[in-house]
Structures are given as C-alpha cells and as structure tokens.
Design an enzyme around this catalytic site. Sequence first.
Site, mmCIF file in Angstrom:
data_model
loop_
_atom_site.group_PDB
_atom_site.id
_atom_site.type_symbol
_atom_site.label_atom_id
_atom_site.label_comp_id
_atom_site.label_asym_id
_atom_site.label_seq_id
_atom_site.Cartn_x
_atom_site.Cartn_y
_atom_site.Cartn_z
ATOM 1 N N CYS A 135 0.837 -1.207 0.000
ATOM 2 C CA CYS A 135 0.000 0.000 0.000
ATOM 3 C C CYS A 135 0.874 1.261 0.000
ATOM 4 O O CYS A 135 2.033 1.229 -0.437
ATOM 5 C CB CYS A 135 -0.992 -0.013 1.154
ATOM 6 S SG CYS A 135 -2.357 1.172 0.947
ATOM 7 N N ASP A 204 -3.773 1.406 9.882
ATOM 8 C CA ASP A 204 -4.954 2.275 9.998
ATOM 9 C C ASP A 204 -5.459 2.294 11.426
ATOM 10 O O ASP A 204 -5.993 3.294 11.896
ATOM 11 C CB ASP A 204 -6.049 1.807 9.038
ATOM 12 C CG ASP A 204 -5.631 2.097 7.610
ATOM 13 O OD1 ASP A 204 -4.904 1.270 7.030
ATOM 14 O OD2 ASP A 204 -5.982 3.177 7.114
#
Length: 321
Positions: A135, A204
């Site tokens: 990512c 996250d």
Amino acid sequence: TDTEPAPAVRETAEAIATMETRGAATIAAAAAEALAEQAAAAAEADATASDPEAFRASLRAAGRTLRETRPTAVSLPNALRYVLQRMEGETVDALRDSVVDASDAFVRQLDRAQDDLGEVGANRLADGDTVMTHCHSTDALACIEAAVEQGKSISAVVKETRPRQQGHITAEALREMGVPVTLIVDSAARRYLDEVDHVVVGADSIAADGGVINKIGTSGLAVNARERGVPIMTAAQTIKLHPETLTGHTVEIEMRDEDEVIEPGTREAIGEIAVENPAFDVTPPRYMDAIVTEHGQFPPESIVTLMRELFGEGAAEPWAE
Ligand code: RUB
C-alpha cells in the site's frame, strides 16, 4: 439549518469518502483542518456568530459528517476527539480560537510524530537492505526516508496493492528519495521475499491485543514473511491506537464497492456471482515483529500499555448530538 457543515467540511468529507484524500495520517490531518475551517465559517455565519451553543452544535455536526466517511482508520475519530475536546470559551471568538489552535497543534504533532518514528524505524534498517512495502503509508515511508538520510543505501520491492494500486504512489515517493524500486503484482510477494531484508507497512488502527489493521493483504504478507524468516514492522504513530478496543470493541473493516474489483461492464459477462471488496485486514500480533511509534519500538503484545497511558480515559464521542 444552523448546524449545516460549511462547504469546506463537505468537500473534505467527500474527498475522504472517494479516497482522493487517503491514508490514515493524511485523513486525520484533513479532518482536523476541516474543523478549523468549520470554526472560521461558523464564527461568521448569521446563525452561529453570536450564539456559542449554536457554534458548538455546528462543530459537532461537522465532526459527525467527517466521522461518517470511512470506518477503519481510527486516526480520524482520534483527530476529531483531540480538537473537539479542546473547544472551550464563553464567546464565539474564544471558541473559534480554541478550535483553530487545537487543529494547528494536532497537525504539528502529527508531523513531529512521523519524523520521530521515522528515526526509530530507520534504526532497524541496515546499509544495503532491501525493503518490501504494501500500500502507501507515509509513516512507513518516513522510516525508509530517515534511513536514506542516515546515509544508508536502501532498495525497495513495492507491491502494487490491488485494487486501488496505492503501491504506485509508494513507488513514485521512493524513486524521488533516490531508492531503486522494483514494482511487482501482489501475488508475486512470496517469490520476492527471498530477496528482501525487511517488510515495512503502515497501520490504519492498532488493537489493544496488538493486532494491526492495515490495507487488505497485509496479513497474508506477514504470514509469508514469517515463513520466509523476513522481519516485518508496522510504522504507526500513536494516533493509530484504537481506544475502543480497550473495552472489547472490534475494529470495523470497510467494505468498498465491487466496481473497484471488476471493471465496469464485466458484471454482465461474469454473471450472478458475489464480489466482495474488504479494504483492510487484521494481522495477528504473533506475525508482527515490531510496532514502531514516536515513543519508540514495541512488541505488538505490549502496545496495550502505551494505549492505556495515552487513551486510558476511554473513547468519548464529543461530536455526538
Ligand atoms: C491506506 C493504508 C495505509 C495506512 C497508513 O489505506 O492502509 O497503510 O493508512 O498510512 P487507504 P499512513 O488507501 O484505503 O486509505 O502511514 O500514511 O497513515
């Protein structure tokens, strides 16, 4: 109505929901800045300029609009909490100043935390190392950038990260740092792990048990890295710590539209099958070697101590009506 969020807030919320603004740290900064914009607008608007209670209500409404955009990155509600819990004053001017100051302080703290954790993460990397990324994480990139600034020569194998291909953003950022990059499809990761010294990912949210919630595919990568004997670290400043997990709540995994998985138009040819698109997954603590924060490096199993220290007062929702 008097509590309608300002256009700047609606634009920020839209940008977060559509992922034009994305990545947990960037989302948090954008949310804090949007609250400052709401405060400035509400201090001028007829309905709120001379009514402190209406002003407060408009900030809470802006908080709700921002909160409802995406569910998984806890940095978003942590940013809203930081700013709204510091909203204080008897007059609208005082309230506005407190929100603008808190927003500025939050963003400054975010930048400083990222620089500080970068130094910690860089110490794990040695001259000549190859890292694998998944990512696009600004916290993970801060570690690699700090290593490069320490004079270490680092190369990178970058996973493209289906379906949104945030790996391309990482590849560009690394190239700009002077890091040689090899881009691969996600399924090639295990094959390339033999050539890799460290896996570096972001987060996250971090759960109280040390579970790391990050972009879908992180957990499979972590299991493969363990099997290959390659250490994996998550770079996560402490606004990624998820306070509600202290009281047994789980972290909601965002499910996104099937259009990100199958090209528009493919649906007809493929017929009536289920398509699912979870945006994140949970890496169990036993597959993660270290959580790198601005307060130093932690084994995942001990992150709960830091979480209690920083978020022990619980997960208030100062944006509630
Ligand atoms: C982004 C993602 C990132 C973390 C950390 O997901 O999973 O690894 O948010 O990023 P998405 P940062 O693209 O769906 O937002 O370190 O910049 O906070």
